[in-house]
Design a protein around this motif. Structure first.
Motif, PDB file in Angstrom:
ATOM      1  N   ILE A 261     -20.807   6.196 -18.177  1.00 20.95           N
ATOM      2  CA  ILE A 261     -20.935   4.920 -18.315  1.00 20.95           C
ATOM      3  C   ILE A 261     -19.517   4.160 -18.373  1.00 20.95           C
ATOM      4  CG2 ILE A 261     -22.821   5.211 -19.947  1.00 20.95           C
ATOM      5  CD1 ILE A 261     -20.844   5.217 -22.170  1.00 20.95           C
ATOM      6  N   LYS A 262     -19.835   2.813 -18.242  1.00 19.53           N
ATOM      7  CA  LYS A 262     -18.473   1.840 -18.295  1.00 19.53           C
ATOM      8  C   LYS A 262     -18.404   1.127 -19.623  1.00 19.53           C
ATOM      9  CE  LYS A 262     -16.054  -0.848 -14.795  1.00 19.53           C
ATOM     10  NZ  LYS A 262     -16.314  -1.614 -13.696  1.00 19.53           N
ATOM     11  N   VAL A 263     -17.354   1.265 -20.177  1.00 22.65           N
ATOM     12  CA  VAL A 263     -17.415   0.642 -21.621  1.00 22.65           C
ATOM     13  C   VAL A 263     -15.919   0.083 -21.772  1.00 22.65           C
ATOM     14  CG1 VAL A 263     -17.269   2.671 -22.955  1.00 22.65           C
ATOM     15  CG2 VAL A 263     -17.987   0.627 -24.107  1.00 22.65           C
ATOM     16  N   ASN A 264     -15.807  -1.193 -22.219  1.00 24.29           N
ATOM     17  CA  ASN A 264     -14.407  -1.752 -22.187  1.00 24.29           C
ATOM     18  C   ASN A 264     -13.602  -1.421 -21.173  1.00 24.29           C
ATOM     19  OD1 ASN A 264     -15.088  -2.927 -24.817  1.00 24.29           O
ATOM     20  ND2 ASN A 264     -14.571  -0.956 -25.885  1.00 24.29           N
ATOM     21  N   GLN A 265     -14.013  -1.614 -20.191  1.00 29.51           N
ATOM     22  CA  GLN A 265     -13.560  -1.448 -18.498  1.00 29.51           C
ATOM     23  C   GLN A 265     -12.943   0.113 -18.334  1.00 29.51           C
ATOM     24  OE1 GLN A 265     -13.301  -3.920 -16.316  1.00 29.51           O
ATOM     25  NE2 GLN A 265     -14.305  -5.252 -17.965  1.00 29.51           N
ATOM     26  N   GLU A 266     -13.564   1.084 -19.282  1.00 21.42           N
ATOM     27  CA  GLU A 266     -13.174   2.190 -19.143  1.00 21.42           C
ATOM     28  C   GLU A 266     -14.368   3.060 -18.513  1.00 21.42           C
ATOM     29  OE1 GLU A 266     -10.965   5.741 -22.008  1.00 21.42           O
ATOM     30  OE2 GLU A 266     -11.622   3.979 -22.781  1.00 21.42           O
ATOM     31  N   THR A 267     -13.984   4.190 -17.645  1.00 20.28           N
ATOM     32  CA  THR A 267     -14.933   5.038 -17.102  1.00 20.28           C
ATOM     33  C   THR A 267     -14.956   6.249 -17.769  1.00 20.28           C
ATOM     34  OG1 THR A 267     -14.625   3.665 -14.858  1.00 20.28           O
ATOM     35  CG2 THR A 267     -15.658   6.165 -14.921  1.00 20.28           C
ATOM     36  N   LEU A 268     -16.188   6.502 -18.352  1.00 18.16           N
ATOM     37  CA  LEU A 268     -16.420   7.770 -19.132  1.00 18.16           C
ATOM     38  C   LEU A 268     -17.404   8.705 -18.689  1.00 18.16           C
ATOM     39  CD1 LEU A 268     -16.294   5.809 -22.545  1.00 18.16           C
ATOM     40  CD2 LEU A 268     -14.336   7.440 -21.434  1.00 18.16           C
ATOM     41  N   HIS A 269     -17.187   9.972 -18.396  1.00 12.96           N
ATOM     42  CA  HIS A 269     -18.342  10.916 -17.820  1.00 12.96           C
ATOM     43  C   HIS A 269     -19.296  11.651 -18.726  1.00 12.96           C
ATOM     44  CE1 HIS A 269     -16.961  10.274 -13.640  1.00 12.96           C
ATOM     45  NE2 HIS A 269     -15.608   9.909 -14.227  1.00 12.96           N
ATOM     46  N   TYR A 270     -20.497  11.572 -18.424  1.00 13.78           N
ATOM     47  CA  TYR A 270     -21.413  12.315 -19.382  1.00 13.78           C
ATOM     48  C   TYR A 270     -22.253  13.133 -18.415  1.00 13.78           C
ATOM     49  CZ  TYR A 270     -19.306  10.026 -23.297  1.00 13.78           C
ATOM     50  OH  TYR A 270     -18.560   9.592 -24.516  1.00 13.78           O
ATOM     51  N   ASP A 271     -22.810  14.147 -19.141  1.00 13.94           N
ATOM     52  CA  ASP A 271     -23.876  15.016 -18.573  1.00 13.94           C
ATOM     53  C   ASP A 271     -25.360  14.258 -18.463  1.00 13.94           C
ATOM     54  OD1 ASP A 271     -22.045  16.798 -18.176  1.00 13.94           O
ATOM     55  OD2 ASP A 271     -22.486  17.650 -20.340  1.00 13.94           O
ATOM     56  N   ARG A 272     -25.331  13.475 -19.877  1.00 13.93           N
ATOM     57  CA  ARG A 272     -26.917  12.634 -19.824  1.00 13.93           C
ATOM     58  C   ARG A 272     -26.586  11.583 -20.561  1.00 13.93           C
ATOM     59  NH1 ARG A 272     -31.045  17.670 -21.105  1.00 13.93           N
ATOM     60  NH2 ARG A 272     -31.689  18.178 -18.889  1.00 13.93           N
ATOM     61  N   ILE A 273     -27.396  10.631 -20.544  1.00 10.54           N
ATOM     62  CA  ILE A 273     -27.367   9.170 -20.980  1.00 10.54           C
ATOM     63  C   ILE A 273     -28.797   8.769 -21.599  1.00 10.54           C
ATOM     64  CG2 ILE A 273     -26.824   6.696 -20.692  1.00 10.54           C
ATOM     65  CD1 ILE A 273     -24.646   8.580 -19.267  1.00 10.54           C
ATOM     66  N   ILE A 274     -28.688   8.483 -22.819  1.00  8.83           N
ATOM     67  CA  ILE A 274     -29.963   8.053 -23.520  1.00  8.83           C
ATOM     68  C   ILE A 274     -29.566   6.495 -23.824  1.00  8.83           C
ATOM     69  CG2 ILE A 274     -31.315   8.524 -25.661  1.00  8.83           C
ATOM     70  CD1 ILE A 274     -30.588  10.960 -25.937  1.00  8.83           C
ATOM     71  N   SER A 275     -30.580   5.777 -23.292  1.00 13.77           N
ATOM     72  CA  SER A 275     -30.312   4.440 -23.568  1.00 13.77           C
ATOM     73  C   SER A 275     -31.450   3.900 -24.435  1.00 13.77           C
ATOM     74  CB  SER A 275     -30.848   3.542 -22.198  1.00 13.77           C
ATOM     75  OG  SER A 275     -30.992   2.284 -22.567  1.00 13.77           O
ATOM     76  N   ASN A 276     -30.706   3.510 -25.633  1.00 12.64           N
ATOM     77  CA  ASN A 276     -31.440   2.797 -26.693  1.00 12.64           C
ATOM     78  C   ASN A 276     -31.734   1.333 -26.745  1.00 12.64           C
ATOM     79  OD1 ASN A 276     -31.116   2.344 -30.382  1.00 12.64           O
ATOM     80  ND2 ASN A 276     -32.822   2.459 -29.427  1.00 12.64           N
TER      81      ASN A 276
END
Ligand code: FAD
Length: 489
Positions: A261-276
């Motif tokens: 995801i990108k949050v506050n202009q920062e790129t962060l890597h994850y194995d899975r994303i859960i969108s609420n």
């Protein structure tokens, strides 16, 4: 596994508990400064208000979160069953109390409306039967996975579909079961529990009274907001990390996989994303370059609400925690809602938590949450609607209860479709995601996973199985089960 959850609404919090309890590394990103989304609270001049939900049903799904975390729920989250579910009022001064105990409720209906007690009992039994036949398939399983449909009990239940009243309206079923116009109106009201229209929604929705009159209506110690607070603390205790004031700007994709995801202009890597977050905004704002499920995103939305939070300088013995003052012409009220309009005689709901917790209001006073159903935001002149409705609501309450309400209101706060959307990113301010008016609505909501983007999951009121606290909690449970069956790629 590293998991990012976008949004700390109740379904995001439940997912955080489930994922962290399995030993995953969990980060929750929330745009607001506080958890809970719609399920939040605020204080105003010594009055405490639950901002959104006021009715708590199916508490077992909150209990399950504590069990998933290896804890005894009774030691951490307490709630009580309400002896009277709701007090109902009509303009002709008819009044009745819906007792939690169904026999007591049926005899009250016999006494006040002259309807044979057996009729209501039969209607509630029908509600239970439909739930037992259908509930497990429609609510507790993903409808978008082959293994659901290959399950023998699901296949058996599908054979009973003709008994679900899918092809008859909820109103027609209620007329068939109880006939009396006031009792039909009372039972039709349950359609509003997911923002639907009883004259259009399928008869299957007549399962809802079963939740209230057999399983029960409850109130959590400390208020509805304590559901949020308890689940939030539980997630933290299992190691989930929360990041507030952190609106996620983008879901990062690599080919057809979600990778971060990108949050506050920062790129962060994850194995899975859960969108609420509301699935509409998840696609339009966070996945603008991904294939868009247009048909789903364009579905009709559920209704919204206009709420006046009033500090009231009086105690009203005739009112209970939940109260309904019915409109004279219920069908017309819903016809107008379908046309994007608000009736001049809306049904008024009054919730007063200080009836249960006196500390929620100053001595001798009450905290009134006064709500009417309104359409989702389609650009109506809301300022004019709010001003007009306020006058009509005050006149109705004054008339039906025999009080002079304007003299009693000490303070006021207002929530309406535009502010519901700006506070919780709920598309068009809809309370319950998409509308359940179509008989196929249960099958048309967005699935709890993406079939086009691997490692991306969806929970919350805008996806399967729908809106309301219990269903949001079930969406988190379904995602938990699906993830167990699908390895991260
Ligand atoms: P939401 O509460 O919708 O929260 C989503 C969260 O995601 C928000 O906090 C938002 O800030 C965050 N978010 C969104 N986008 C981003 C992003 N890009 N980055 C980071 N964070 C983001 N239900 C009942 O069961 N009983 C009731 O009596 C009842 N009454 C209601 C009355 C009102 C006035 C309202 C508004 C709702 C009511 N509901 C009721 C419905 C119930 O509140 C919702 O179905 C449920 O709370 C929705 O939870 P959710 O998990 O979908 O998340």
């Amino acid at each position: 596994m590293k998991i990012a959850i976008i949004g700390a609404g109740i379904a995001g919090l439940a997912s955080a508990v489930r994922m962290a309890s399995k030993g995953h590394s969990v980060d929750v990103y929330e745009a607001n400064a506080y958890p809970g989304g719609k399920l939040s609270q605020f204080e105003l001049q010594g009055y405490r208000f639950d901002a959104g939900p006021s009715l708590f049903t199916m508490p077992q799904y909150v209990d399950e979160l504590f069990q998933a975390a290896g804890l005894n729920p009774a030691e951490h989250f307490r709630y009580q069953r309400l002896p009277i579910v709701c007090n109902y009022f009509w303009e002709d001064q008819t009044r009745l109390s819906a007792f939690a105990d169904e026999t007591e409720f049926a005899s009250e209906v016999e006494q006040k409306l002259g309807v044979e007690a057996a009729k209501l009992l039969q209607s509630l039994a029908d509600s239970r039967r439909k739930y037992e036949l259908s509930g497990r398939i429609f609510l507790e399983k993903s409808l978008h996975r082959l293994d659901t449909w290959l399950n023998l009990s699901v296949a058996k239940a599908m054979l009973k579909i003709p008994q679900f009243d899918l092809f008859t309206s909820m109103n027609k079923v209620n007329e068939r079961m109880v006939q009396h116009p006031k009792l039909v109106q009372l039972l039709n009201r349950f359609a509003t529990y997911n923002g639907s229209n009883p004259y259009k929604a399928p008869g299957l929705l007549t399962i809802i009274p079963h939740f209230e009159h057999h399983i029960g209506a409850f109130y959590p110690e400390g208020g509805m907001h304590n559901i949020t607070q308890s689940v939030y603390e539980l997630a933290q205790s299992k190691g989930a990390r929360f990041h507030f004031n952190a609106p996620v700007e983008e879901i990062l994709l690599k080919k057809n996989r979600a990778v971060g995801i990108k949050v506050n202009q920062e790129t962060l890597h994850y194995d899975r994303i859960i969108s609420n977050m509301d699935v509409f905004h998840a696609y339009r704002r966070l996945l603008p370059h991904a294939p868009q499920p247009e048909k789903i995103l364009r579905q009709e939305k559920s209704t919204s609400a206009l709420i006046f939070y009033w500090g009231v300088q009086r105690e009203s013995p005739e009112l209970n925690m939940h109260n309904i003052l019915f409109s004279e012409d219920y069908r017309h009220e819903f016809d107008l809602l379908s046309q994007g309009k608000v009736s001049d005689d809306p049904t008024v709901y009054i919730n007063i938590t200080s009836k249960h917790t006196p500390g929620d209001a100053p001595q001798g006073c009450e905290n009134w949450f006064v709500m009417i159903n309104v359409p989702y935001n389609a650009g109506q002149d809301w300022d004019a609607i709010i001003a007009r409705s306020r006058t009509q609501i005050i006149a109705k309450i004054s008339r039906v209860l025999g009080v002079n309400l304007p003299d009693l209101i000490a303070c006021e706060e207002i929530l309406e479709p535009r502010s519901i959307e700006s506070k919780t990113w709920s598309h068009l301010g809809a309370l319950y995601g998409t509308s359940s008016n179509d008989r196929m609505a249960a099958f048309m909501r967005h699935p709890n996973f993406s079939s086009k983007i691997k490692n991306l999951y969806f929970v919350g009121g805008s996806v399967h199985p729908g809106g309301g606290i219990p269903l949001c909690l079930l969406s988190a449970k379904i995602v938990d089960e699906i993830m167990d069956k699908s390895p991260a790629i």
